[in-house]
Design a protein around this motif. Structure first.
Motif, PDB file in Angstrom:
ATOM      1  N   ILE A  56      -7.116  -4.320   9.849  1.00  0.00           N
ATOM      2  CA  ILE A  56      -6.366  -5.137   9.335  1.00  0.00           C
ATOM      3  C   ILE A  56      -5.247  -3.852   8.636  1.00  0.00           C
ATOM      4  CG2 ILE A  56      -5.731  -6.435   7.000  1.00  0.00           C
ATOM      5  CD1 ILE A  56      -8.583  -7.228   7.168  1.00  0.00           C
ATOM      6  N   HIS A  57      -4.026  -4.058   8.971  1.00  0.00           N
ATOM      7  CA  HIS A  57      -3.045  -3.057   8.733  1.00  0.00           C
ATOM      8  C   HIS A  57      -2.490  -3.563   7.412  1.00  0.00           C
ATOM      9  CE1 HIS A  57      -0.616   0.456   9.422  1.00  0.00           C
ATOM     10  NE2 HIS A  57       0.459  -0.429   9.284  1.00  0.00           N
ATOM     11  N   LEU A  58      -2.569  -2.538   6.327  1.00  0.00           N
ATOM     12  CA  LEU A  58      -1.889  -2.913   5.063  1.00  0.00           C
ATOM     13  C   LEU A  58      -0.884  -1.624   5.072  1.00  0.00           C
ATOM     14  CD1 LEU A  58      -4.906  -3.237   3.137  1.00  0.00           C
ATOM     15  CD2 LEU A  58      -3.538  -5.138   3.887  1.00  0.00           C
ATOM     16  N   PRO A  59       0.629  -2.176   5.114  1.00  0.00           N
ATOM     17  CA  PRO A  59       1.543  -1.213   5.507  1.00  0.00           C
ATOM     18  C   PRO A  59       2.294  -0.351   4.360  1.00  0.00           C
ATOM     19  CG  PRO A  59       2.542  -3.348   5.751  1.00  0.00           C
ATOM     20  CD  PRO A  59       1.321  -3.580   5.479  1.00  0.00           C
ATOM     21  N   TYR A  67       5.345  13.360   7.183  1.00  0.00           N
ATOM     22  CA  TYR A  67       4.591  13.789   8.368  1.00  0.00           C
ATOM     23  C   TYR A  67       4.156  12.601   9.086  1.00  0.00           C
ATOM     24  CZ  TYR A  67       0.414  12.866   5.865  1.00  0.00           C
ATOM     25  OH  TYR A  67      -0.668  11.773   5.266  1.00  0.00           O
ATOM     26  N   CYS A  68       4.026  11.344   8.307  1.00  0.00           N
ATOM     27  CA  CYS A  68       3.404  10.280   8.809  1.00  0.00           C
ATOM     28  C   CYS A  68       3.853   9.743  10.126  1.00  0.00           C
ATOM     29  CB  CYS A  68       3.128   9.317   7.749  1.00  0.00           C
ATOM     30  SG  CYS A  68       2.183   7.748   8.384  1.00  0.00           S
ATOM     31  N   GLY A  69       2.970   9.363  10.947  1.00  0.00           N
ATOM     32  CA  GLY A  69       3.512   8.568  12.062  1.00  0.00           C
ATOM     33  C   GLY A  69       3.063   6.962  11.889  1.00  0.00           C
ATOM     34  N   CYS A  70       2.562   6.712  10.954  1.00  0.00           N
ATOM     35  CA  CYS A  70       2.095   5.315  11.110  1.00  0.00           C
ATOM     36  C   CYS A  70       3.279   4.204  10.528  1.00  0.00           C
ATOM     37  CB  CYS A  70       1.051   5.145   9.808  1.00  0.00           C
ATOM     38  SG  CYS A  70      -0.425   6.139  10.044  1.00  0.00           S
ATOM     39  N   ASN A  71       2.988   3.004  10.761  1.00  0.00           N
ATOM     40  CA  ASN A  71       4.060   1.980  10.578  1.00  0.00           C
ATOM     41  C   ASN A  71       3.861   1.453   8.879  1.00  0.00           C
ATOM     42  OD1 ASN A  71       4.874  -0.988  10.072  1.00  0.00           O
ATOM     43  ND2 ASN A  71       5.503  -0.837  11.959  1.00  0.00           N
ATOM     44  N   THR A  72       5.032   2.022   8.082  1.00  0.00           N
ATOM     45  CA  THR A  72       4.622   1.868   6.677  1.00  0.00           C
ATOM     46  C   THR A  72       5.935   1.245   6.279  1.00  0.00           C
ATOM     47  OG1 THR A  72       5.685   4.204   6.444  1.00  0.00           O
ATOM     48  CG2 THR A  72       3.464   4.033   6.636  1.00  0.00           C
ATOM     49  N   ARG A  73       5.913   0.646   5.070  1.00  0.00           N
ATOM     50  CA  ARG A  73       7.100   0.054   4.548  1.00  0.00           C
ATOM     51  C   ARG A  73       6.988   0.694   2.975  1.00  0.00           C
ATOM     52  NH1 ARG A  73      10.207  -4.580   4.306  1.00  0.00           N
ATOM     53  NH2 ARG A  73      10.355  -4.028   6.574  1.00  0.00           N
ATOM     54  N   ILE A  74       7.969   1.140   2.474  1.00  0.00           N
ATOM     55  CA  ILE A  74       7.857   2.099   1.362  1.00  0.00           C
ATOM     56  C   ILE A  74       8.433   1.245   0.223  1.00  0.00           C
ATOM     57  CG2 ILE A  74       8.713   4.173  -0.149  1.00  0.00           C
ATOM     58  CD1 ILE A  74       6.873   4.623   2.621  1.00  0.00           C
ATOM     59  N   GLY A 111      -6.542  -0.138   7.410  1.00  0.00           N
ATOM     60  CA  GLY A 111      -5.706   0.914   7.443  1.00  0.00           C
ATOM     61  C   GLY A 111      -4.210   0.829   7.105  1.00  0.00           C
ATOM     62  N   GLY A 112      -3.437   1.733   7.111  1.00  0.00           N
ATOM     63  CA  GLY A 112      -2.071   1.705   6.435  1.00  0.00           C
ATOM     64  C   GLY A 112      -1.299   2.639   7.133  1.00  0.00           C
ATOM     65  N   GLY A 113      -0.089   2.736   6.380  1.00  0.00           N
ATOM     66  CA  GLY A 113       0.071   2.460   4.797  1.00  0.00           C
ATOM     67  C   GLY A 113      -0.989   3.015   4.034  1.00  0.00           C
ATOM     68  N   THR A 114      -1.071   2.175   2.822  1.00  0.00           N
ATOM     69  CA  THR A 114      -2.058   2.627   1.894  1.00  0.00           C
ATOM     70  C   THR A 114      -2.764   1.491   1.357  1.00  0.00           C
ATOM     71  OG1 THR A 114      -0.375   4.399   1.020  1.00  0.00           O
ATOM     72  CG2 THR A 114      -2.439   3.809  -0.323  1.00  0.00           C
ATOM     73  N   PRO A 115      -4.086   1.300   1.962  1.00  0.00           N
ATOM     74  CA  PRO A 115      -4.636   0.085   1.468  1.00  0.00           C
ATOM     75  C   PRO A 115      -4.834  -0.086   0.189  1.00  0.00           C
ATOM     76  CG  PRO A 115      -5.736   1.013   3.545  1.00  0.00           C
ATOM     77  CD  PRO A 115      -4.749   1.813   3.118  1.00  0.00           C
ATOM     78  N   THR A 116      -5.128   1.278  -0.670  1.00  0.00           N
ATOM     79  CA  THR A 116      -5.337   1.072  -1.933  1.00  0.00           C
ATOM     80  C   THR A 116      -3.899   0.849  -2.900  1.00  0.00           C
ATOM     81  OG1 THR A 116      -5.481   3.596  -1.903  1.00  0.00           O
ATOM     82  CG2 THR A 116      -7.389   2.318  -2.215  1.00  0.00           C
ATOM     83  N   PHE A 117      -2.996   0.487  -2.231  1.00  0.00           N
ATOM     84  CA  PHE A 117      -1.715   0.170  -2.743  1.00  0.00           C
ATOM     85  C   PHE A 117      -1.822  -1.283  -3.378  1.00  0.00           C
ATOM     86  CE2 PHE A 117       2.021  -2.516  -2.570  1.00  0.00           C
ATOM     87  CZ  PHE A 117       3.178  -1.682  -2.846  1.00  0.00           C
ATOM     88  N   PHE A 118      -2.880  -1.813  -2.620  1.00  0.00           N
ATOM     89  CA  PHE A 118      -3.021  -3.284  -3.009  1.00  0.00           C
ATOM     90  C   PHE A 118      -4.217  -3.126  -4.278  1.00  0.00           C
ATOM     91  CE2 PHE A 118      -1.336  -3.897   0.992  1.00  0.00           C
ATOM     92  CZ  PHE A 118      -1.054  -5.097   1.247  1.00  0.00           C
ATOM     93  N   SER A 119      -4.008  -4.187  -5.255  1.00  0.00           N
ATOM     94  CA  SER A 119      -4.745  -4.349  -6.331  1.00  0.00           C
ATOM     95  C   SER A 119      -6.388  -4.535  -5.915  1.00  0.00           C
ATOM     96  CB  SER A 119      -4.481  -5.161  -7.347  1.00  0.00           C
ATOM     97  OG  SER A 119      -4.476  -6.629  -6.803  1.00  0.00           O
ATOM     98  N   PRO A 120      -7.428  -3.997  -6.815  1.00  0.00           N
ATOM     99  CA  PRO A 120      -8.659  -4.473  -6.237  1.00  0.00           C
ATOM    100  C   PRO A 120      -8.854  -5.908  -6.321  1.00  0.00           C
ATOM    101  CG  PRO A 120      -8.694  -2.610  -7.865  1.00  0.00           C
ATOM    102  CD  PRO A 120      -7.115  -3.081  -7.738  1.00  0.00           C
ATOM    103  N   ALA A 121      -8.280  -6.507  -7.071  1.00  0.00           N
ATOM    104  CA  ALA A 121      -8.242  -8.351  -7.031  1.00  0.00           C
ATOM    105  C   ALA A 121      -7.714  -8.771  -5.881  1.00  0.00           C
ATOM    106  CB  ALA A 121      -7.769  -8.783  -8.427  1.00  0.00           C
ATOM    107  N   ASN A 122      -6.482  -8.086  -5.465  1.00  0.00           N
ATOM    108  CA  ASN A 122      -6.009  -8.838  -4.127  1.00  0.00           C
ATOM    109  C   ASN A 122      -6.831  -8.428  -2.862  1.00  0.00           C
ATOM    110  OD1 ASN A 122      -3.969 -10.420  -5.217  1.00  0.00           O
ATOM    111  ND2 ASN A 122      -2.574  -8.564  -5.210  1.00  0.00           N
ATOM    112  N   LEU A 123      -7.504  -6.996  -2.867  1.00  0.00           N
ATOM    113  CA  LEU A 123      -8.471  -6.896  -1.736  1.00  0.00           C
ATOM    114  C   LEU A 123      -9.555  -7.618  -1.927  1.00  0.00           C
ATOM    115  CD1 LEU A 123      -8.030  -2.647  -1.897  1.00  0.00           C
ATOM    116  CD2 LEU A 123      -7.154  -4.335  -0.245  1.00  0.00           C
ATOM    117  N   LYS A 124      -9.994  -7.824  -3.054  1.00  0.00           N
ATOM    118  CA  LYS A 124     -11.266  -8.839  -3.224  1.00  0.00           C
ATOM    119  C   LYS A 124     -10.824 -10.282  -2.473  1.00  0.00           C
ATOM    120  CE  LYS A 124     -14.649 -10.859  -6.183  1.00  0.00           C
ATOM    121  NZ  LYS A 124     -15.112 -10.955  -7.578  1.00  0.00           N
ATOM    122  N   ALA A 125      -9.873 -10.604  -2.842  1.00  0.00           N
ATOM    123  CA  ALA A 125      -9.203 -12.002  -2.088  1.00  0.00           C
ATOM    124  C   ALA A 125      -9.179 -12.014  -0.725  1.00  0.00           C
ATOM    125  CB  ALA A 125      -8.056 -12.521  -3.008  1.00  0.00           C
TER     126      ALA A 125
END
Length: 453
Positions: A56-59, A67-74, A111-125
């Motif tokens: 699951i990509h969380l961008p 330095y990052c080569g990942c697909n991200t949205r800032i 993976g990401g991005g930053t998965p911990t950008f998302f709130s704990p509640a939203n990750l749980k959902a």
């Protein structure tokens, strides 16, 4: 001798998380209908036996790491979380409809991005909905990537309660000058806190990502980083080469080639880092990975069960990998498929009930054969062939290209296979390149890949 080999083989080379590698996917003969057929086939063949893997990509990230080569949205706008999760679940529903039966989930990786950008509640959902009406394999392996600076106890606890036991923290380097130029800030105290919290909660495997070849990186700075890391003793360490691809990732233009270690220093950074990791008790696995004795990844390599896919090395293999989210890549064994690369296009397609796949590749028989050999080389350091039972003209041509590598002592080559030597272990990408039929049939006019060393 080692330095001369490093200079000789420091060429642009794929990382071989797939074969064919993405620039050589034959998208002209690919269609979503063909992709769906291979997913159905792979699910029928393997779900009951192996289960399936989900990436699951969380961008989203609040800041750009240059330095990052990942697909991200800032963005700092966290209102993007819920619409994106809704789209992920719609895409997952499409795949469950393709399966036709309840999936057996063996692996989930965020993976990401930053998965911990998302709130704990939203990750749980999100994860609760993914697991709804699905079975969980008794050997399930759930993992997530995290930024040490924004990972809270609530993140760790919520994901642990959902079955996650593996955590990967991106450290890269502790040198303040390096952290500044790559815009990646975290302290040893933050790493120590997250690591300790995770272990107290019950996480059984913690990985640290480190990178060599970063701008302004020095040998003393890397040695200091290694010493600090060793004091925390993560279960695994991924020690990657920095991939300088500014033509793909414009954020890397914050610095220039003049800021990067030259080829000689970069090779020295790798050798020093590698020797220090061994000194601190870590054992090398495949390419770029190190683990403490007893780690499942190390045991898998020793038992011949190590596997490599788009998520990197894993100690278990599923035939079917479904990638959810923007830019995610899926693998049905018979085909690859990649999702569209922008969040807006992804949301729009999924909302309209369309799989958000925009390109892919249907593997030919020759592709399947060469893929097996590259997988074996990357995971076990050896491979065998039988030209009578597995005829493949492109492989025969590749075997001829292996002879100079044998002459240089990188492999032991004979009529029925090859074995990577201790020296050759540093040149796995180059060895695989020799039998990469797609690459040799269409040599790139411009640089497509990062340097091998």
């Amino acid at each position: 001798m080692e330095q001369s080999l490093t200079a000789k083989y420091n060429v642009a080379a794929p990382r071989y998380t797939s074969y064919p590698t993405m620039p050589y996917w034959d998208t002209d003969v690919f269609s979503n209908d063909e992709w769906v057929k291979t997913v159905k086939r792979s699910f029928i063949e393997s779900n009951t036996r192996d289960g399936i893997s989900i990436y699951i990509h969380l961008p989203f990230c609040e800041n750009l790491c240059t330095y990052c080569g990942c697909n991200t949205r800032i963005t700092k706008n966290h209102r993007v979380e819920e619409p994106y999760i809704k789209a992920l679940l719609l895409e997952w529903a499409m795949y469950k409809n393709i399966f036709g039966k309840k999936p057996l989930i063996r692996e989930i990786h965020l993976g990401g991005g930053t998965p911990t950008f998302f709130s704990p509640a939203n990750l749980k959902a999100l994860i609760s909905a993914i697991l709804l009406n699905a079975d969980i394999h008794p050997d399930a392996n759930f993992s997530f990537e995290a930024h040490p600076a924004n990972t809270t106890v609530d993140h760790l606890q919520v994901l642990y309660d959902l079955g996650f036991r593996r955590l990967s923290l991106g450290l890269q380097d502790f040198d303040p000058k390096v952290q500044f130029i790559i815009n990646r800030h975290q302290t040893i105290e933050q790493i120590q806190a997250v690591t300790g919290q995770a272990r107290r909660i019950g996480y059984t495997s913690i990985n640290y990502d480190l990178i060599y070849g970063l701008p302004l990186q020095t040998l003393p700075g890397l040695a200091e980083t290694m010493q600090q890391v060793a004091g925390l003793m993560p279960d695994r360490i991924a020690f990657y080469s920095y991939a300088h691809v500014p033509w793909i990732k414009p954020g890397q233009r914050r610095f220039t080639e003049k800021d990067l270690p030259d080829a000689k220093l970069k090779a020295k950074l790798y050798e020093v880092g590698r020797s220090l990791l061994k000194h601190y008790g870590y054992i090398e696995i495949g390419m770029d990975h190190f683990a403490l004795p007893g780690d499942e990844l190390l045991l898998a390599e020793q038992n011949g069960n190590l596997h490599r896919n788009f998520m990197g090395y894993t100690h278990q293999h599923t035939q079917l990998l479904i990638g959810l989210g923007v830019s995610s890549i899926s693998d049905s064994q018979y085909a690859f498929a990649q999702n569209v690369k922008t969040v807006e296009e992804y949301l729009g397609l999924v909302k309209n009930g369309e799989l958000p796949v925009f390109k892919g590749h249907i593997l030919t028989n020759d592709d399947m054969i060469i893929r097996r050999h590259i997988q074996d080389i990357m995971c076990t350091g050896q491979t065998t062939w039988n030209h009578h039972t597995e005829p493949c003209e492109p492989l025969l041509e590749g075997i001829e290209r292996l002879q100079p590598l044998a002459d240089d002592g990188l492999i032991e080559l004979n009529s029925w296979g090859l074995k990577v030597t201790p020296t050759g272990k540093n040149f796995l990408r180059n060895i695989c390149m020799a039998i990469d039929a797609r690459l040799w049939a269409n040599k790139p006019a411009t640089q497509l890949f990062s340097m091998a060393i």
